[in-house]
Design a protein around this motif. Structure first.
Motif: not given
Length: 151
Positions: A100-102, A119-124, A129-136
């Motif tokens: 995903l992206s931000e 899910l891994p997060i990527v920039n342009k 650049s990070g991850i999105l978690t179920r917990r967050s």
């Protein structure tokens, strides 16, 4: 009342995920060129069961987990732990992982998180650049829900 609920839902689900992301500096990652012994040691030391796999350009290639490593060892009949030195992460990782992206909408992130713990997060530039978690996501939804209920 139903109209208010629908408006509240639409407002929440159209939020961009940027503020919910765990930044890369707080995420354990493993390199695709590492051997399985290095990866398993990193997973055990960190306490994480699964982490993103990056290449030398910091692009996401997939994810690796303790379970994937042990399953690879079982299927390949790797008899001894030291044989993990000869097998690479690239050969054991799960390579088809959505990113995903931000600016991704929460609605879409939640749909994917049903099947993925993070899910891994990527920039342009397609760099990690990070991850999105179920917990967050769940922490955010609980906070928003209780703030709305208490008003």
């Amino acid at each position: 009342m139903l109209q208010q609920v629908n408006q509240f839902r639409d407002e929440i689900m159209s939020k961009e995920i940027g503020t919910l992301i765990i930044p890369k500096k707080n995420v354990i990652v493993i390199r695709s060129k590492w051997n399985l012994e290095q990866a398993l040691n990193k997973l055990i030391e960190s306490g994480w069961s699964s982490v993103p796999v990056l290449n030398d350009q910091n692009e996401v290639e997939g994810t690796i987990s303790k379970t994937l490593i042990l399953e690879h060892a079982r299927l390949e009949r790797v008899p001894f732990y030291h044989d993990f030195q000869r097998k690479l992460v690239h050969d054991s990782m799960q390579s088809h992982v959505p990113t995903l992206s931000e600016d991704t909408l929460l609605r879409y992130g939640i749909e994917l998180l049903v099947d993925w713990p993070y899910l891994p997060i990527v920039n342009k530039q397609k760099k990690f650049s990070g991850i999105l978690t179920r917990r967050s996501v769940l922490d955010y939804l609980l906070k928003v829900f209780y703030e709305e209920v208490n008003e």
